[in-house]
Design an enzyme around this catalytic site. Structure first.
Site, PDB file in Angstrom:
ATOM      1  N   ASP A   1       0.844  -1.059   0.133  1.00  0.00           N
ATOM      2  CA  ASP A   1      -0.139   0.064  -0.209  1.00  0.00           C
ATOM      3  C   ASP A   1       0.771   1.149   0.066  1.00  0.00           C
ATOM      4  O   ASP A   1       2.024   1.087   0.123  1.00  0.00           O
ATOM      5  CB  ASP A   1      -1.014   0.105   1.152  1.00  0.00           C
ATOM      6  CG  ASP A   1      -0.361   0.034   2.549  1.00  0.00           C
ATOM      7  OD1 ASP A   1       0.811   0.236   2.628  1.00  0.00           O
ATOM      8  OD2 ASP A   1      -0.889  -0.455   3.737  1.00  0.00           O
TER       9      ASP A   1
ATOM     10  N   ASP B   1      -8.808  -1.681  14.133  1.00  0.00           N
ATOM     11  CA  ASP B   1     -10.123  -1.571  13.527  1.00  0.00           C
ATOM     12  C   ASP B   1     -10.497  -2.853  12.619  1.00  0.00           C
ATOM     13  O   ASP B   1     -11.512  -3.021  11.935  1.00  0.00           O
ATOM     14  CB  ASP B   1     -10.598  -0.375  12.904  1.00  0.00           C
ATOM     15  CG  ASP B   1      -9.459  -0.002  11.588  1.00  0.00           C
ATOM     16  OD1 ASP B   1      -8.722  -0.966  11.511  1.00  0.00           O
ATOM     17  OD2 ASP B   1      -9.672   0.969  11.242  1.00  0.00           O
TER      18      ASP B   1
ATOM     19  N   HIS C   1      -8.549  -3.677   9.970  1.00  0.00           N
ATOM     20  CA  HIS C   1      -8.109  -3.553   8.683  1.00  0.00           C
ATOM     21  C   HIS C   1      -6.773  -4.162   8.280  1.00  0.00           C
ATOM     22  O   HIS C   1      -6.205  -4.756   9.431  1.00  0.00           O
ATOM     23  CB  HIS C   1      -7.942  -2.157   8.197  1.00  0.00           C
ATOM     24  CG  HIS C   1      -6.689  -1.359   8.809  1.00  0.00           C
ATOM     25  ND1 HIS C   1      -6.414  -0.779   9.860  1.00  0.00           N
ATOM     26  CD2 HIS C   1      -5.272  -1.429   8.307  1.00  0.00           C
ATOM     27  CE1 HIS C   1      -5.300  -0.170  10.003  1.00  0.00           C
ATOM     28  NE2 HIS C   1      -4.486  -0.701   9.091  1.00  0.00           N
TER      29      HIS C   1
END
Length: 231
Positions: free
Chosen positions: A66, A128, A130
Site C-alpha cells: 500500500d 479496527d 483492517h
C-alpha cells in the site's frame, strides 16, 4: 490457517524471522511484500544482520502493498518507513525494490504476475480490523489493487495523517489471495479482541481482515497477549 502463539513480542518476532528467511533462502527469485509499522520492528532487527551484504539473499525482491503519498516528497509514507526500518540498513539493492505508487497502482497485479507472483507477504492487523490499506467501509473483497479517495467522513479518517481528498492505494483481498504464503503478525492485549473477531468470527466487511481466514496458506503469529481470547 495455522496459528502460532509465542510467549512475548521477541519470541513472536523470532518466529516470523525464521519463516521469512526460510522462504527467502530458496534457490530462485523470491518476491516478498513487507509491512511498515511498529509490529515488524524486531522482525527486521533480527533479519538485517543475516541479510545485509549477503549474496545468499541477492535473489530477494521487495514490494510494498500500500502507499500514502506525501505532498512535496518523492516517496510515500509506506516505502519511506520500510526503507528506514529494513531496506536501507539491510543494504538492499535499488534494483530489488519495486514500489507501488498512486501513479502505477493499476499495473501492480500485472507486474507482480510477470515477476512470478509474491512468494510471501508479511502484514499486521489494524485495531479496527483492517489489513494493508483495506479499511472498514471502503473495502470490497473482490478488489485487486485499487485507489481510495478520502472523503473525511470515514470512521478511520485521521486528520493528522491525511487530508480530505487524499488518494491512497492498496492491494485488495483478491490480490492478497494470490500470495503463496500470507503471514500475519500481531502483538499486545489491545488487539486481542480484534484477533478473536477476525480469526474466529464470521467473514464481515466491518472487519476486513476476517476474509483472511479463507486464504489457502495463512500463518498467524501471535504473542500470548494478542491470543488471549482465542478458543
Amino acid at each position: 490457517m495455522k496459528v502460532i502463539v509465542k510467549k512475548d513480542f521477541d519470541a513472536m518476532s523470532e518466529a516470523a524471522k525464521e519463516i521469512l528467511l526460510g522462504i527467502m533462502s530458496q534457490d530462485k527469485r523470491v518476491n516478498v511484500s513487507i509491512t511498515a509499522g511498529k509490529t515488524p520492528v524486531k522482525v527486521y532487527e533480527k533479519m538485517i544482520p543475516v541479510v545485509k551484504d549477503s549474496p545468499d539473499f541477492s535473489n530477494v525482491h521487495y514490494y510494498n502493498f500500500d502507499e500514502i503519498p506525501v505532498d512535496g516528497q518523492e516517496e510515500g509514507i509506506t516505502i519511506s518507513e520500510i526503507r528506514q526500518l529494513y531496506l536501507t540498513p539491510a543494504n538492499v539493492s535499488e534494483d530489488n525494490i519495486h514500489k507501488l505508487t498512486v501513479e502505477n497502482y493499476a499495473t501492480q497485479d500485472e507486474r507482480i504476475a510477470l515477476d512470478g507472483g509474491l512468494d510471501a507477504m508479511l502484514i499486521g492487523l489494524g485495531g479496527d480490523g483492517h489489513f494493508c490499506g483495506n479499511m472498514p467501509t471502503t473495502t470490497q473483497f473482490e478488489n485487486e489493487t485499487y485507489k481510495i479517495k478520502v472523503s473525511g467522513e470515514e470512521p478511520w479518517f485521521d486528520s493528522a495523517m491525511m487530508e480530505k481528498g487524499l488518494e491512497f492505494v492498496t492491494m485488495g483481498a483478491k490480490s492478497v489471495f494470490k500470495v503463496k504464503h500470507l503471514i500475519l503478525i500481531v502483538n499486545g492485549k489491545n488487539k486481542a479482541e480484534m484477533v478473536k473477531k477476525v480469526l474466529q468470527g464470521p467473514v464481515d466487511l466491518a472487519y476486513p481482515a476476517s476474509i483472511l481466514q479463507l486464504h489457502p496458506n495463512f500463518t498467524v503469529i501471535l504473542d500470548e497477549e494478542a491470543a488471549h481470547y482465542l478458543d
